[in-house]
Design an enzyme around this catalytic site. Structure first.
Site, PDB file in Angstrom:
ATOM      1  N   THR A 126       0.851  -1.192   0.000  1.00  0.00           N
ATOM      2  CA  THR A 126       0.000   0.000   0.000  1.00  0.00           C
ATOM      3  C   THR A 126       0.886   1.240   0.000  1.00  0.00           C
ATOM      4  OG1 THR A 126      -1.661  -1.216   1.243  1.00  0.00           O
ATOM      5  CG2 THR A 126      -1.847   1.189   1.245  1.00  0.00           C
TER       6      THR A 126
ATOM      7  N   ARG B 166      -8.201  -9.201   4.091  1.00  0.00           N
ATOM      8  CA  ARG B 166      -8.337  -8.932   5.520  1.00  0.00           C
ATOM      9  C   ARG B 166      -7.561  -9.998   6.267  1.00  0.00           C
ATOM     10  NH1 ARG B 166     -14.280 -10.341   6.096  1.00  0.00           N
ATOM     11  NH2 ARG B 166     -13.530 -11.776   4.529  1.00  0.00           N
TER      12      ARG B 166
ATOM     13  N   PHE C 133     -18.683  -3.519   8.834  1.00  0.00           N
ATOM     14  CA  PHE C 133     -17.916  -2.393   9.379  1.00  0.00           C
ATOM     15  C   PHE C 133     -18.794  -1.408  10.144  1.00  0.00           C
ATOM     16  CE2 PHE C 133     -14.992  -4.418   6.680  1.00  0.00           C
ATOM     17  CZ  PHE C 133     -13.734  -4.162   7.207  1.00  0.00           C
ATOM     18  N   LEU C 134     -19.940  -1.903  10.613  1.00  0.00           N
ATOM     19  CA  LEU C 134     -20.801  -1.070  11.459  1.00  0.00           C
ATOM     20  C   LEU C 134     -20.928  -1.706  12.846  1.00  0.00           C
ATOM     21  CD1 LEU C 134     -23.756   0.196   9.184  1.00  0.00           C
ATOM     22  CD2 LEU C 134     -21.787   1.482  10.024  1.00  0.00           C
ATOM     23  N   ASP C 135     -19.842  -2.280  13.351  1.00  0.00           N
ATOM     24  CA  ASP C 135     -19.894  -2.825  14.704  1.00  0.00           C
ATOM     25  C   ASP C 135     -19.165  -1.871  15.650  1.00  0.00           C
ATOM     26  OD1 ASP C 135     -21.328  -5.276  14.353  1.00  0.00           O
ATOM     27  OD2 ASP C 135     -19.595  -6.015  13.232  1.00  0.00           O
ATOM     28  N   ALA C 136     -19.924  -1.315  16.581  1.00  0.00           N
ATOM     29  CA  ALA C 136     -19.300  -0.410  17.552  1.00  0.00           C
ATOM     30  C   ALA C 136     -18.336  -1.201  18.424  1.00  0.00           C
ATOM     31  CB  ALA C 136     -20.374   0.244  18.406  1.00  0.00           C
TER      32      ALA C 136
ATOM     33  N   CYS D 119      -2.834  -1.694   9.139  1.00  0.00           N
ATOM     34  CA  CYS D 119      -3.278  -0.991   7.918  1.00  0.00           C
ATOM     35  C   CYS D 119      -4.073   0.285   8.174  1.00  0.00           C
ATOM     36  CB  CYS D 119      -4.082  -1.944   7.042  1.00  0.00           C
ATOM     37  SG  CYS D 119      -3.039  -3.214   6.302  1.00  0.00           S
TER      38      CYS D 119
ATOM     39  N   LYS E  24      -7.506  -8.019  15.895  1.00  0.00           N
ATOM     40  CA  LYS E  24      -8.835  -8.489  15.522  1.00  0.00           C
ATOM     41  C   LYS E  24      -8.857 -10.006  15.635  1.00  0.00           C
ATOM     42  CE  LYS E  24      -9.530  -8.722  10.991  1.00  0.00           C
ATOM     43  NZ  LYS E  24      -9.470  -8.532   9.543  1.00  0.00           N
TER      44      LYS E  24
ATOM     45  N   ARG F  95       0.130  -5.759  15.667  1.00  0.00           N
ATOM     46  CA  ARG F  95       0.584  -4.424  15.282  1.00  0.00           C
ATOM     47  C   ARG F  95      -0.543  -3.408  15.489  1.00  0.00           C
ATOM     48  NH1 ARG F  95       3.104  -5.748   9.431  1.00  0.00           N
ATOM     49  NH2 ARG F  95       1.329  -7.148   9.386  1.00  0.00           N
TER      50      ARG F  95
HETATM   51  N1  LIG Z   1      -1.378  -7.003   6.406  1.00  0.00           N
HETATM   52  C1  LIG Z   1      -2.472  -6.676   5.734  1.00  0.00           C
HETATM   53  O1  LIG Z   1      -3.606  -7.002   6.118  1.00  0.00           O
HETATM   54  C2  LIG Z   1      -2.365  -5.904   4.462  1.00  0.00           C
HETATM   55  C3  LIG Z   1      -3.463  -5.880   3.568  1.00  0.00           C
HETATM   56  C4  LIG Z   1      -3.340  -5.166   2.392  1.00  0.00           C
HETATM   57  C5  LIG Z   1      -2.170  -4.493   2.104  1.00  0.00           C
HETATM   58  N2  LIG Z   1      -1.127  -4.526   2.989  1.00  0.00           N
HETATM   59  C6  LIG Z   1       0.103  -3.823   2.633  1.00  0.00           C
HETATM   60  O2  LIG Z   1       1.038  -4.794   2.152  1.00  0.00           O
HETATM   61  C7  LIG Z   1       2.379  -4.418   2.510  1.00  0.00           C
HETATM   62  C8  LIG Z   1       3.037  -5.538   3.301  1.00  0.00           C
HETATM   63  O3  LIG Z   1       2.285  -5.708   4.499  1.00  0.00           O
HETATM   64  P1  LIG Z   1       2.467  -7.016   5.405  1.00  0.00           P
HETATM   65  O4  LIG Z   1       1.442  -6.912   6.476  1.00  0.00           O
HETATM   66  O5  LIG Z   1       2.526  -8.211   4.549  1.00  0.00           O
HETATM   67  O6  LIG Z   1       3.924  -6.738   6.012  1.00  0.00           O
HETATM   68  P2  LIG Z   1       4.857  -7.776   6.796  1.00  0.00           P
HETATM   69  O7  LIG Z   1       5.694  -6.946   7.689  1.00  0.00           O
HETATM   70  O8  LIG Z   1       4.035  -8.879   7.358  1.00  0.00           O
HETATM   71  O9  LIG Z   1       5.776  -8.415   5.646  1.00  0.00           O
HETATM   72  C9  LIG Z   1       6.706  -7.712   4.920  1.00  0.00           C
HETATM   73  C10 LIG Z   1       7.909  -8.600   4.663  1.00  0.00           C
HETATM   74  O10 LIG Z   1       8.803  -7.909   3.779  1.00  0.00           O
HETATM   75  C11 LIG Z   1      10.123  -8.286   4.132  1.00  0.00           C
HETATM   76  N3  LIG Z   1      11.085  -7.355   3.543  1.00  0.00           N
HETATM   77  C12 LIG Z   1      11.347  -6.079   3.897  1.00  0.00           C
HETATM   78  N4  LIG Z   1      12.301  -5.561   3.079  1.00  0.00           N
HETATM   79  C13 LIG Z   1      12.632  -6.538   2.203  1.00  0.00           C
HETATM   80  C14 LIG Z   1      13.549  -6.618   1.129  1.00  0.00           C
HETATM   81  N5  LIG Z   1      14.308  -5.575   0.791  1.00  0.00           N
HETATM   82  N6  LIG Z   1      13.634  -7.780   0.455  1.00  0.00           N
HETATM   83  C15 LIG Z   1      12.884  -8.846   0.791  1.00  0.00           C
HETATM   84  N7  LIG Z   1      11.988  -8.822   1.791  1.00  0.00           N
HETATM   85  C16 LIG Z   1      11.866  -7.682   2.490  1.00  0.00           C
HETATM   86  C17 LIG Z   1      10.088  -8.311   5.643  1.00  0.00           C
HETATM   87  O11 LIG Z   1      11.152  -9.076   6.172  1.00  0.00           O
HETATM   88  C18 LIG Z   1       8.714  -8.918   5.911  1.00  0.00           C
HETATM   89  O12 LIG Z   1       8.796 -10.327   6.050  1.00  0.00           O
HETATM   90  C19 LIG Z   1       2.225  -3.097   3.272  1.00  0.00           C
HETATM   91  O13 LIG Z   1       2.369  -2.035   2.372  1.00  0.00           O
HETATM   92  C20 LIG Z   1       0.807  -3.152   3.781  1.00  0.00           C
HETATM   93  O14 LIG Z   1       0.271  -1.868   4.014  1.00  0.00           O
HETATM   94  C21 LIG Z   1      -1.202  -5.232   4.134  1.00  0.00           C
END
Ligand SMILES: NC(=O)c1ccc[n+]([C@@H]2O[C@H](COP(=O)([O-])OP(=O)(O)OC[C@H]3O[C@@H](n4cnc5c(N)ncnc54)[C@H](O)[C@@H]3O)[C@@H](O)[C@H]2O)c1
Length: 430
Positions: A121, A154, A249-252, A260, A320, A327
């Site tokens: 993202t 999610r 997404f309407l749960d208080a 995220c 959740k 996080r």
């Molecule tokens: N977690 C979610 O629910 C979710 C949903 C949609 C979008 N996103 C987006 O997806 C992206 C990743 O989120 P996530 O929750 O999977 O993060 P995460 O921290 O679980 O995983 C990221 C991984 O990337 C690795 N990494 C970092 N730098 C690296 C590099 N140079 N080379 C190889 N690996 C590397 C880290 O070691 C880690 O294992 C973010 O931008 C987040 O906003 C997350």
């Protein structure tokens, strides 16, 4: 197709596994050697329902492998997905250094045409920067395309969301990568939206901010419900049955958290500010969320008065249900608030206790949810795990020194709880 995912976290591992499940050849790369070692030995670095079995199945079938080497991933694949973290900076903007460094690594390893797809993202216009960086650092001077493919999964439902997406968004600058990207997603049989890169990036920030707004909206309504004796669940049901609004997404609750929503909200506010727009509406969403936690803590203080040396049981640590992710978890935040007031905590979470141990100290971690209330002055529900609905309430009531239960997730029926002898306080309900 041959695909590489760089970043094997919640998004990368689930995406890579689901791509393998539908028949693609996938390499998941991560720079965390321990994580790759664990995956290569059959272990799992995260909890996500159904994921472990799916990883094993696809590794055994030879479609999914893990590596620490970006170069190997780039050489062996046609399409490279970036799924690295985009964490918040202290001022709310996004730390794009992970994206930048992966773009350089990919550029350095490219010797033929590749499609580089950003799944992380990111703020609008990041795609342009990724293109510039790859162009600058690609010594082989080969052609490439950059695309944006935001992820909407999610946590807790990630495999299902990946396998059955509502829609797939693909942002491109030219038509050249579109066919390949459509081919990757064809087995998922979802509507595919092909748009420009800026719009694709904005879709993700706008969608997450809207969902956070929906939660803050119902939380604000819950305050009015509490002031009037109305029931926020009934208000939400009545609103949600309107097809234009929808019930989800309407749960208080005591507020939203996770890796995220909070960061995507502040990122969207920040990028809007940089583009000359004060997105005050979203600042209000943040303020309501912050207040909701404070209001819940006040509810506990108003009932128990002084917390110093009081024992409180807390059910839920994950941000959740169905995840081990802590996080920016409101549950952890709540624990820290209660500790600051001097309370001694007994805590339990079905999946997140190991991860919580790194950030939540001086508490008693309890393996059995029915034992958490033992000797406590009150019990608090902080995460909406469905198993908490199966609590042995009779035992809980007897274990508590006073039968007080604060429900930050509205899991129980208030009348039933009262009839069982509890002093029961929830969110926005009489
Ligand atoms: N977690 C979610 O629910 C979710 C949903 C949609 C979008 N996103 C987006 O997806 C992206 C990743 O989120 P996530 O929750 O999977 O993060 P995460 O921290 O679980 O995983 C990221 C991984 O990337 C690795 N990494 C970092 N730098 C690296 C590099 N140079 N080379 C190889 N690996 C590397 C880290 O070691 C880690 O294992 C973010 O931008 C987040 O906003 C997350």
């Amino acid at each position: 197709m041959k695909l590489t995912i760089i970043g094997t976290g919640y998004v990368g591992l689930v995406t890579g596994t689901c791509f393998a499940e539908v028949g693609h050849q996938v390499i998941c790369v991560d720079r965390d050697e321990d994580k790759i070692k664990l995956l290569n030995s059959g272990g799992m670095p995260i909890y996500e329902p159904g994921l472990e079995e799916l990883v094993k199945k696809n590794v055994d079938a030879g479609r999914l492998s893990f590596s620490t080497c970006t170069k190997e991933g780039v050489e062996k694949s046609d399409v490279i997905f970036i799924a690295v973290p985009t964490p918040p900076m202290p001022d709310g903007s996004v730390d794009l250094s992970f994206i930048e460094s992966v773009a350089r690594e990919i550029a350095g390893a490219m010797t033929s045409y590749k499609i580089i797809v950003d799944k992380s993202t990111v703020p609008v216009k990041t795609g342009d920067k990724v293109s510039e960086t790859i162009k600058r650092y690609c010594k082989a001077k080969v052609e490439f395309d950059v695309a944006s493919n935001p992820e909407f999964l999610r946590e807790g439902f990630a495999v299902d969301d990946l396998m059955h997406p509502d829609r797939v968004v693909i942002g491109v600058k030219t038509q050249r990568p579109v066919q390949a990207l459509k081919e990757i997603y064809a087995p998922f049989e979802a509507p595919i939206i092909v748009t420009d890169i800026n719009s694709a990036e904005l879709i993700k920030h706008a969608a997450n901010s809207f969902l956070a707004l929906k939660i803050s909206y119902i939380n604000a309504v819950s305050v009015i419900c509490e002031a009037t004796g109305a029931n926020v669940q009934e208000v939400a049901n009545g609103m949600g049955m309107d097809g234009r609004i929808g019930r989800r997404f309407l749960d208080a609750s005591l507020g939203f958290g996770g890796s995220c929503f909070p960061k995507d909200l502040s990122a969207f506010i920040k990028i809007s500010e940089q583009l000359g727009y004060d997105f005050a509406l979203l600042k209000e969403v943040q303020r309501i969320n912050h207040d909701q936690m404070n209001r819940f803590v006040k509810k506990i203080l108003d009932t128990l008065w002084v917390l110093k040396d009081k024992k409180i049981g807390v059910l839920g640590l994950a941000f959740k249900q169905n995840t081990d992710d802590i996080r920016m978890s409101p549950a952890i935040d709540l624990c820290l608030h209660l500790q600051k007031e001097g309370a001694k905590l007994r805590v339990h979470d079905p999946k997140a206790m190991e991860k919580a141990k790194a950030v939540l100290h001086n508490v008693t971690y309890v393996d059995d949810m029915d034992e958490v209330a033992e000797g406590c002055d009150a019990l608090v529900i902080a995460t909406e795990w469905p198993e908490f609905k199966k609590l042995d309430l009779e035992r809980v009531r007897k274990s508590l020194t006073h039968p007080i239960l604060f429900d930050g997730r509205n899991l129980f029926d208030a009348k039933e709880m009262e009839s069982l002898g509890f002093i029961y306080k929830s969110i926005g309900r009489p």
